[in-house]
Motif scaffolding. Structure first.
Motif, PDB file in Angstrom:
ATOM      1  N   ASN A   8      -6.267 -10.480  75.217  1.00  0.00           N
ATOM      2  CA  ASN A   8      -7.410  -9.794  74.597  1.00  0.00           C
ATOM      3  C   ASN A   8      -7.225  -9.560  73.097  1.00  0.00           C
ATOM      4  O   ASN A   8      -8.202  -9.511  72.350  1.00  0.00           O
ATOM      5  CB  ASN A   8      -7.668  -8.457  75.287  1.00  0.00           C
ATOM      6  N   PRO A  14     -15.362 -13.071  75.397  1.00  0.00           N
ATOM      7  CA  PRO A  14     -15.111 -13.667  76.720  1.00  0.00           C
ATOM      8  C   PRO A  14     -15.075 -15.194  76.705  1.00  0.00           C
ATOM      9  O   PRO A  14     -14.468 -15.815  77.573  1.00  0.00           O
ATOM     10  CB  PRO A  14     -16.257 -13.163  77.592  1.00  0.00           C
ATOM     11  N   ASP A  80     -10.943 -13.691  81.053  1.00  0.00           N
ATOM     12  CA  ASP A  80     -11.272 -12.538  81.894  1.00  0.00           C
ATOM     13  C   ASP A  80     -10.596 -11.338  81.231  1.00  0.00           C
ATOM     14  O   ASP A  80      -9.376 -11.182  81.296  1.00  0.00           O
ATOM     15  CB  ASP A  80     -10.748 -12.755  83.322  1.00  0.00           C
ATOM     16  N   GLN A  81     -11.401 -10.531  80.571  1.00  0.00           N
ATOM     17  CA  GLN A  81     -10.834  -9.446  79.755  1.00  0.00           C
ATOM     18  C   GLN A  81     -10.267  -8.296  80.585  1.00  0.00           C
ATOM     19  O   GLN A  81      -9.463  -7.510  80.095  1.00  0.00           O
ATOM     20  CB  GLN A  81     -11.891  -8.942  78.761  1.00  0.00           C
TER      21      GLN A  81
END
Ligand code: COA
Length: 244
Positions: A8, A14, A80-81
């Protein structure tokens, strides 16, 4: 796919798009931070490239950081955060770029084109068939302003053929000798060709009739109307054998 560093912090959205400089969108920092970021991005690309090759049964990856650096390709990564306790994980990868290709239609007519191509596509093994591939592909289509039928696909797997059929209604692929696949809508319609050739014939000030046909996908195919290549000829039987 998880990494020991925070995905992240590296990728702020995303879906991120990378090119030959390997710098993720939104990067800011000094030279040292840049070096660290590019190293991490390279690690992600190499790991995803390897996983993709394995999933497709290839002996070596077609996507590596080095290859991206030396190309004009675009690489989209899906993140996929929420995964990995909030550090994020990379769940998909899609590589596109233009390639100069000779392609044959079903009648054996050949075209010299440089279409946008799907060069590599992978969704992490644990996440396949959950709609992530569609999400990534749709993002790419929107960014590149292209329809799937106008793209050439490099060595598509059965899964990808199924994917294109399911989501975009593409069926009966026209398989090429160079391992690319295109679909019928890739080629300009016969009526488009005739119309274009009529216009050019009318406008041509001289006798040199080298026609330049704008195909439906904005690509150009070139064919000389005179000489060896201009003579009317029956459909190429070799092309037909290979394509059916
Ligand atoms: N077997 C058959 N079809 C499959 C499949 C599988 N294991 N996985 C995906 N598909 C196709 C099917 O049409 C599926 O629809 P269905 O589940 O109703 O049958 C559809 O894709 C699912 O769409 P979506 O969930 O958006 O796709 P995805 O996230 O699974 O991504 C791929 C699609 C091809 C990227 C992914 O399956 C993948 O990474 N495969 C391994 C690598 C690969 O083959 N890449 C293409 C190389 S060019």
């Amino acid at each position: 796919m998880e990494f020991k560093f925070s995905v992240n912090e590296l990728f702020k959205q995303p879906i991120v798009e990378l090119n030959q400089n390997l710098i993720p969108p939104g990067f800011s920092g000094d030279r040292r931070a840049l070096w660290d970021t590019v190293n991490k991005v390279s690690e992600v690309i190499n790991a995803m490239g390897e996983a993709s090759a394995k999933a497709q049964g290839l002996s070596k990856p077609i996507t590596t950081a080095d290859r991206l650096r030396n190309s004009e390709h675009r690489l989209y990564l899906l993140v996929d955060q929420q995964a990995n306790s909030g550090k994020g994980a990379v769940t998909g990868m899609l590589k596109t770029g233009s390639k100069g290709l000779y392609v044959f239609d079903r009648e054996g007519q050949h075209y010299q084109v440089s279409p946008p191509c799907v060069l590599d596509f992978y969704v992490h093994d644990t996440r396949q068939r959950t709609g992530l591939g569609k999400r990534l592909f749709e993002h790419m289509l929107q960014k590149e302003g292209i329809e799937p039928v106008k793209m050439a696909i490099d060595r598509p797997s059965e899964k990808l053929l199924g994917f294109l059929n399911k989501h975009y209604g593409l069926h009966s692929p026209v398989k090429q000798m160079n391992n690319y696949v295109v679909y019928d809508g890739f080629f300009p319609k016969a009526s488009d060709n005739n119309q274009q050739q009529e216009i050019e014939r009318d406008q041509s000030p001289s006798g040199t009739r080298v026609t330049k046909k704008d195909s439906a996908n904005g690509l150009q195919s070139f064919s000389s109307a005179y000489g060896r290549y201009g003579a009317p000829r029956p459909p190429c039987s070799m092309g037909q054998v290979l394509l059916h």
